[in-house]
Write a protein that holds these residues in place. Sequence first.
Motif, short mmCIF file in Angstrom:
data_model
loop_
_atom_site.label_atom_id
_atom_site.label_comp_id
_atom_site.label_asym_id
_atom_site.label_seq_id
_atom_site.Cartn_x
_atom_site.Cartn_y
_atom_site.Cartn_z
N PRO A 22 0.81 -1.23 0.00
CA PRO A 22 0.00 0.00 0.00
C PRO A 22 0.83 1.27 0.00
N ALA A 23 2.10 1.19 0.37
CA ALA A 23 3.00 2.35 0.39
C ALA A 23 4.29 1.97 -0.31
N LEU A 24 4.71 2.80 -1.26
CA LEU A 24 5.89 2.49 -2.06
C LEU A 24 6.76 3.72 -2.23
N SER A 25 8.06 3.50 -2.24
CA SER A 25 8.99 4.58 -2.58
C SER A 25 9.01 4.73 -4.10
N LEU A 26 9.60 5.80 -4.58
CA LEU A 26 9.69 6.01 -6.02
C LEU A 26 10.48 4.88 -6.68
N THR A 27 11.54 4.43 -6.04
CA THR A 27 12.35 3.33 -6.58
C THR A 27 11.53 2.05 -6.67
N GLU A 28 10.74 1.78 -5.65
CA GLU A 28 9.89 0.58 -5.66
C GLU A 28 8.83 0.66 -6.74
N ILE A 29 8.25 1.85 -6.92
CA ILE A 29 7.26 2.02 -7.99
C ILE A 29 7.91 1.76 -9.34
N SER A 30 9.10 2.31 -9.54
CA SER A 30 9.83 2.11 -10.79
C SER A 30 10.04 0.63 -11.06
N ARG A 31 10.48 -0.10 -10.04
CA ARG A 31 10.77 -1.53 -10.21
C ARG A 31 9.50 -2.33 -10.46
N ARG A 32 8.46 -2.10 -9.66
CA ARG A 32 7.24 -2.88 -9.77
C ARG A 32 6.46 -2.57 -11.05
N ALA A 33 6.60 -1.33 -11.55
CA ALA A 33 5.90 -0.94 -12.78
C ALA A 33 6.72 -1.27 -14.03
N GLY A 45 4.81 12.16 -10.47
CA GLY A 45 4.57 13.58 -10.26
C GLY A 45 3.25 14.03 -10.83
N ALA A 46 2.92 13.54 -12.04
CA ALA A 46 1.65 13.90 -12.66
C ALA A 46 0.47 13.34 -11.88
N LEU A 47 0.58 12.09 -11.45
CA LEU A 47 -0.50 11.47 -10.69
C LEU A 47 -0.69 12.14 -9.33
N ALA A 48 0.42 12.50 -8.69
CA ALA A 48 0.33 13.17 -7.40
C ALA A 48 -0.28 14.57 -7.56
N GLY A 49 0.07 15.24 -8.65
CA GLY A 49 -0.50 16.56 -8.89
C GLY A 49 -2.00 16.52 -9.08
N TRP A 50 -2.49 15.44 -9.67
CA TRP A 50 -3.94 15.29 -9.90
C TRP A 50 -4.67 14.78 -8.65
N GLY A 51 -3.92 14.18 -7.73
CA GLY A 51 -4.52 13.64 -6.51
C GLY A 51 -4.69 12.14 -6.50
N ALA A 52 -4.22 11.46 -7.55
CA ALA A 52 -4.34 10.00 -7.59
C ALA A 52 -3.35 9.33 -6.65
N ALA A 57 5.04 11.81 5.04
CA ALA A 57 6.21 12.49 5.60
C ALA A 57 7.51 11.73 5.38
N SER A 58 7.41 10.41 5.22
CA SER A 58 8.62 9.60 5.01
C SER A 58 9.06 9.58 3.56
N GLY A 59 8.23 10.13 2.68
CA GLY A 59 8.55 10.12 1.26
C GLY A 59 7.89 9.02 0.48
N ALA A 60 7.18 8.13 1.16
CA ALA A 60 6.49 7.03 0.48
C ALA A 60 5.19 7.52 -0.14
N TYR A 61 4.80 6.87 -1.22
CA TYR A 61 3.57 7.23 -1.92
C TYR A 61 2.45 6.25 -1.58
N HIS A 62 1.23 6.79 -1.51
CA HIS A 62 0.02 6.01 -1.27
C HIS A 62 -1.01 6.38 -2.32
N VAL A 63 -2.01 5.51 -2.51
CA VAL A 63 -3.13 5.86 -3.38
C VAL A 63 -3.86 7.06 -2.78
N GLY A 64 -4.20 8.02 -3.63
CA GLY A 64 -4.79 9.27 -3.15
C GLY A 64 -6.31 9.25 -3.10
N LEU A 65 -6.86 10.24 -2.41
CA LEU A 65 -8.31 10.33 -2.25
C LEU A 65 -9.03 10.58 -3.57
N ARG A 66 -8.35 11.21 -4.52
CA ARG A 66 -9.02 11.48 -5.80
C ARG A 66 -9.46 10.20 -6.49
#
Length: 260
Positions: A22-33, A45-52, A57-66
Motif C-alpha cells: 500500500p505504500a511504495l517509494s519512487l524506486t519501488e514504484i519504478s521496479r514494480r511498474a 509527479g503527474a498522478l500526485a498533482g492530480w490527486g491519484a 512524511a517519510s517520502g512514500a507514496y500512497h493511493v490518493g483520495l481522488r
Amino acid sequence: MTGPSAADRLLAVLAAFDHDHPALSLTEISRRAGLSLTTAHRLVGALAGWGALERDASGAYHVGLRLWEVAALAPRGLGLRQAALPYLEDLYEATHENVQLAVRDGPEVVYTEWISGRSAVGVRIQVGARWPLHATGVGLALLAHEVPAVQDAYCARPLAAFTAHTVTDPAVLRRTLAEVRRTGVAVSRRQVTDDALSVAAPVRGPAGAVVAAVSVVVPYPTARTPALVPAVRLAARGISRALGWQPRDPDTDTDPPQEP
C-alpha cells in the motif's frame, strides 16, 4: 513493435500498489511498474498533482483520495455497497458472523464490503481483495449464474488449490455449480482455509441478472449451515429488491429463469 503507450505506463504505476504494497517509494514504484526511474518520477509527479497519489512524511507514496472519489462512481462499487449495507448489517445482527459482499471481475471475485464477526476464521478479507471464483462461496454463487460459455472457459483454466479441500477437478466444479443453481445457495467448505465455511447467495439487478453475491463465513467445526441458509437468502433478496429487482412471482419470490 511499439512499446507501452503513455496510458499503459500510467496504469502500470497505479497497478504497482496492492494490499501487500500500500505504500511504495519512487524506486519501488519504478521496479514494480517496470519503468525507468526517470519515467516513474515524471508519471508519479503527474498522478500526485492530480490527486491519484499522495506522499507521506517519510517520502512514500500512497493511493490518493481522488481515486477514491472516482471509484465511488462505479455502480458495482459504492452504489452497490450503499444499497446493500442495511441488509448486510441485518445479516450480521442475525448471525454475528463474518459478512461479505462481492462482485465478479473476470475469473475472480472482488470484495466490496466485509463486516467482521465475533467468530475468528483463518481467512481475513479486505475490501478490494480478490480470490478465484471456484474457491469461495460468493465466487461459486456468481459463477453458477453465468452463461455456459463463461463457465466452460473457467472450468478449462487451471484450478488453484489452497487447501486439501479446494475443488480442483472441473467435473466436480460443474456438479457444484449445478447444485448451486438448483438450491439457490452456495456452500464452500474449507476451500480457502481449513477452519472456514461460507454460505452465499446471488444478488440480482433490476433485469434479474446476477450482479453480486452475499455470504456469511463461519468456523467450520461449529457451522450450523441449515440455520444460515435462510438468513443469507433473505439478505440477498433484500439487496436485490433494493437494486430494483422484482421477482416474477411476488408471492413466492421466484427467481427469473437462467439464461441459456
